[in-house]
Design a protein around this motif. Sequence first.
Motif, PDB file in Angstrom:
ATOM      1  N   ARG A 195      50.575  25.637  71.677  1.00  0.00           N
ATOM      2  CA  ARG A 195      49.967  26.868  71.176  1.00  0.00           C
ATOM      3  C   ARG A 195      49.006  26.638  70.018  1.00  0.00           C
ATOM      4  N   LYS A 196      49.437  25.848  69.011  1.00  0.00           N
ATOM      5  CA  LYS A 196      48.586  25.633  67.838  1.00  0.00           C
ATOM      6  C   LYS A 196      47.293  24.921  68.213  1.00  0.00           C
ATOM      7  N   GLU A 197      47.376  23.994  69.163  1.00  0.00           N
ATOM      8  CA  GLU A 197      46.185  23.262  69.584  1.00  0.00           C
ATOM      9  C   GLU A 197      45.192  24.205  70.274  1.00  0.00           C
ATOM     10  N   LEU A 198      45.717  25.095  71.104  1.00  0.00           N
ATOM     11  CA  LEU A 198      44.848  26.032  71.816  1.00  0.00           C
ATOM     12  C   LEU A 198      44.249  27.091  70.884  1.00  0.00           C
ATOM     13  N   LEU A 199      44.923  27.365  69.770  1.00  0.00           N
ATOM     14  CA  LEU A 199      44.428  28.380  68.840  1.00  0.00           C
ATOM     15  C   LEU A 199      43.328  27.853  67.918  1.00  0.00           C
ATOM     16  N   LYS A 200      43.066  26.554  67.956  1.00  0.00           N
ATOM     17  CA  LYS A 200      41.981  26.010  67.139  1.00  0.00           C
ATOM     18  C   LYS A 200      40.640  26.605  67.589  1.00  0.00           C
ATOM     19  N   PRO A 201      39.723  26.848  66.657  1.00  0.00           N
ATOM     20  CA  PRO A 201      38.425  27.443  67.018  1.00  0.00           C
ATOM     21  C   PRO A 201      37.659  26.659  68.076  1.00  0.00           C
ATOM     22  N   SER A 202      37.845  25.357  68.126  1.00  0.00           N
ATOM     23  CA  SER A 202      37.116  24.528  69.079  1.00  0.00           C
ATOM     24  C   SER A 202      37.737  24.493  70.467  1.00  0.00           C
ATOM     25  N   SER A 203      38.942  25.028  70.603  1.00  0.00           N
ATOM     26  CA  SER A 203      39.643  24.994  71.890  1.00  0.00           C
ATOM     27  C   SER A 203      39.278  26.200  72.749  1.00  0.00           C
ATOM     28  N   PRO A 204      39.445  26.095  74.073  1.00  0.00           N
ATOM     29  CA  PRO A 204      39.171  27.247  74.957  1.00  0.00           C
ATOM     30  C   PRO A 204      40.075  28.430  74.617  1.00  0.00           C
ATOM     31  N   ALA A 205      39.610  29.643  74.931  1.00  0.00           N
ATOM     32  CA  ALA A 205      40.404  30.851  74.711  1.00  0.00           C
ATOM     33  C   ALA A 205      41.408  30.983  75.852  1.00  0.00           C
ATOM     34  N   ALA A 206      42.483  30.187  75.757  1.00  0.00           N
ATOM     35  CA  ALA A 206      43.511  30.185  76.799  1.00  0.00           C
ATOM     36  C   ALA A 206      44.881  30.246  76.145  1.00  0.00           C
ATOM     37  N   PHE A 207      45.797  30.977  76.776  1.00  0.00           N
ATOM     38  CA  PHE A 207      47.148  31.104  76.250  1.00  0.00           C
ATOM     39  C   PHE A 207      48.059  31.563  77.365  1.00  0.00           C
ATOM     40  N   ALA A 208      49.222  30.964  77.467  1.00  0.00           N
ATOM     41  CA  ALA A 208      50.218  31.408  78.447  1.00  0.00           C
ATOM     42  C   ALA A 208      51.604  31.109  77.893  1.00  0.00           C
ATOM     43  N   SER A 209      52.531  31.999  78.162  1.00  0.00           N
ATOM     44  CA  SER A 209      53.879  31.808  77.639  1.00  0.00           C
ATOM     45  C   SER A 209      54.902  32.449  78.568  1.00  0.00           C
ATOM     46  N   TRP A 210      56.015  31.768  78.738  1.00  0.00           N
ATOM     47  CA  TRP A 210      57.143  32.313  79.492  1.00  0.00           C
ATOM     48  C   TRP A 210      58.347  32.266  78.569  1.00  0.00           C
ATOM     49  N   SER A 211      58.986  33.373  78.372  1.00  0.00           N
ATOM     50  CA  SER A 211      60.082  33.423  77.405  1.00  0.00           C
ATOM     51  C   SER A 211      61.255  34.232  77.941  1.00  0.00           C
ATOM     52  N   HIS A 212      62.434  33.841  77.496  1.00  0.00           N
ATOM     53  CA  HIS A 212      63.653  34.595  77.768  1.00  0.00           C
ATOM     54  C   HIS A 212      64.225  34.978  76.421  1.00  0.00           C
ATOM     55  N   LEU A 213      64.012  36.218  76.025  1.00  0.00           N
ATOM     56  CA  LEU A 213      64.426  36.678  74.705  1.00  0.00           C
ATOM     57  C   LEU A 213      65.641  37.595  74.811  1.00  0.00           C
ATOM     58  N   GLN A 214      66.502  37.512  73.821  1.00  0.00           N
ATOM     59  CA  GLN A 214      67.637  38.429  73.724  1.00  0.00           C
ATOM     60  C   GLN A 214      67.365  39.363  72.550  1.00  0.00           C
ATOM     61  N   LEU A 215      67.027  40.618  72.880  1.00  0.00           N
ATOM     62  CA  LEU A 215      66.575  41.563  71.872  1.00  0.00           C
ATOM     63  C   LEU A 215      67.415  42.828  71.872  1.00  0.00           C
ATOM     64  N   LYS A 216      67.499  43.454  70.694  1.00  0.00           N
ATOM     65  CA  LYS A 216      68.036  44.803  70.638  1.00  0.00           C
ATOM     66  C   LYS A 216      67.089  45.717  71.398  1.00  0.00           C
ATOM     67  N   TYR A 217      67.625  46.799  71.969  1.00  0.00           N
ATOM     68  CA  TYR A 217      66.803  47.705  72.773  1.00  0.00           C
ATOM     69  C   TYR A 217      65.592  48.207  71.998  1.00  0.00           C
ATOM     70  N   GLN A 218      65.796  48.576  70.734  1.00  0.00           N
ATOM     71  CA  GLN A 218      64.690  49.106  69.942  1.00  0.00           C
ATOM     72  C   GLN A 218      63.622  48.047  69.701  1.00  0.00           C
ATOM     73  N   ASP A 219      64.043  46.804  69.504  1.00  0.00           N
ATOM     74  CA  ASP A 219      63.073  45.719  69.321  1.00  0.00           C
ATOM     75  C   ASP A 219      62.280  45.484  70.610  1.00  0.00           C
ATOM     76  N   ALA A 220      62.981  45.559  71.743  1.00  0.00           N
ATOM     77  CA  ALA A 220      62.304  45.378  73.029  1.00  0.00           C
ATOM     78  C   ALA A 220      61.282  46.489  73.257  1.00  0.00           C
ATOM     79  N   LYS A 221      61.630  47.739  72.896  1.00  0.00           N
ATOM     80  CA  LYS A 221      60.700  48.859  73.045  1.00  0.00           C
ATOM     81  C   LYS A 221      59.498  48.698  72.103  1.00  0.00           C
ATOM     82  N   GLU A 222      59.753  48.182  70.911  1.00  0.00           N
ATOM     83  CA  GLU A 222      58.659  47.956  69.966  1.00  0.00           C
ATOM     84  C   GLU A 222      57.715  46.877  70.505  1.00  0.00           C
ATOM     85  N   PHE A 223      58.294  45.823  71.065  1.00  0.00           N
ATOM     86  CA  PHE A 223      57.495  44.744  71.654  1.00  0.00           C
ATOM     87  C   PHE A 223      56.673  45.282  72.823  1.00  0.00           C
ATOM     88  N   GLN A 224      57.302  46.103  73.664  1.00  0.00           N
ATOM     89  CA  GLN A 224      56.618  46.728  74.802  1.00  0.00           C
ATOM     90  C   GLN A 224      55.413  47.537  74.321  1.00  0.00           C
TER      91      GLN A 224
END
Length: 218
Positions: A158-187
């Motif tokens: 992620r940090k390498e891709l966020l450098k100004p000289s790197s392409p504008a590319a980002f992808a992430s797959w995550s399995h998060l355990q969140l409180k319902y309210q946190d999940a709604k806020e993220f949504q």
Amino acid sequence: MFERPETFIIKNPDAISLLANIATAKRLLPFFLEPKSLSEAALEIDIEANSYYYWITKFLRLGLLIVAYNKKRAGSSIKYYITPAKKIFLKDNLGLSSMRDYFGQATSEYNYLITEGLVEALDNLEADIGIMISDYGRGSLFTNIALLSQNKTAISIRKELLKPSSPAAFASWSHLQLKYQDAKEFQAKLASLLEEYEAKNTPKQKSYYMQLAIVPEV
């Protein structure tokens, strides 16, 4: 200017079945914004005009296209077609099976396009890149594209891709355990972020494919 309603509701099972296939629905794409002739539309989506005529005829018969106007030329006339509304809504008891098919088609196509774009972006980086596998303190297997730091530690790309000289590319797959309210806020934040950048959409600029999703585990 040709006036159309905002939404056209389709109840015809044949039309619904036809447009439920995304590849077929894409053949309507040239006609949503403004009237187009057969040859103009064929050129836009790179399809043979003779082959496209079959689909135009089919769309007309099912009411998915209408003739906006005829333009006279050298003793003949050219038809200009447009969708019956700015938006088309398929209304039927589609059921979970149809929804599953729709999402399956959409995600399969976008997964391929995003994979190709991400791999090309990674190919432009000068780094030791590989796949990192870990528990990551979340109680489930975590995998991600990573790079080796100078001290040979696997770190997120992620940090390498966020450098100004790197392409504008980002992808992430995550399995998060969140409180319902946190999940709604993220949504809500994901939806707001998407709307913000949809408003910045600029024709004829470089195109980017993106996916956003947060869903409860079933």
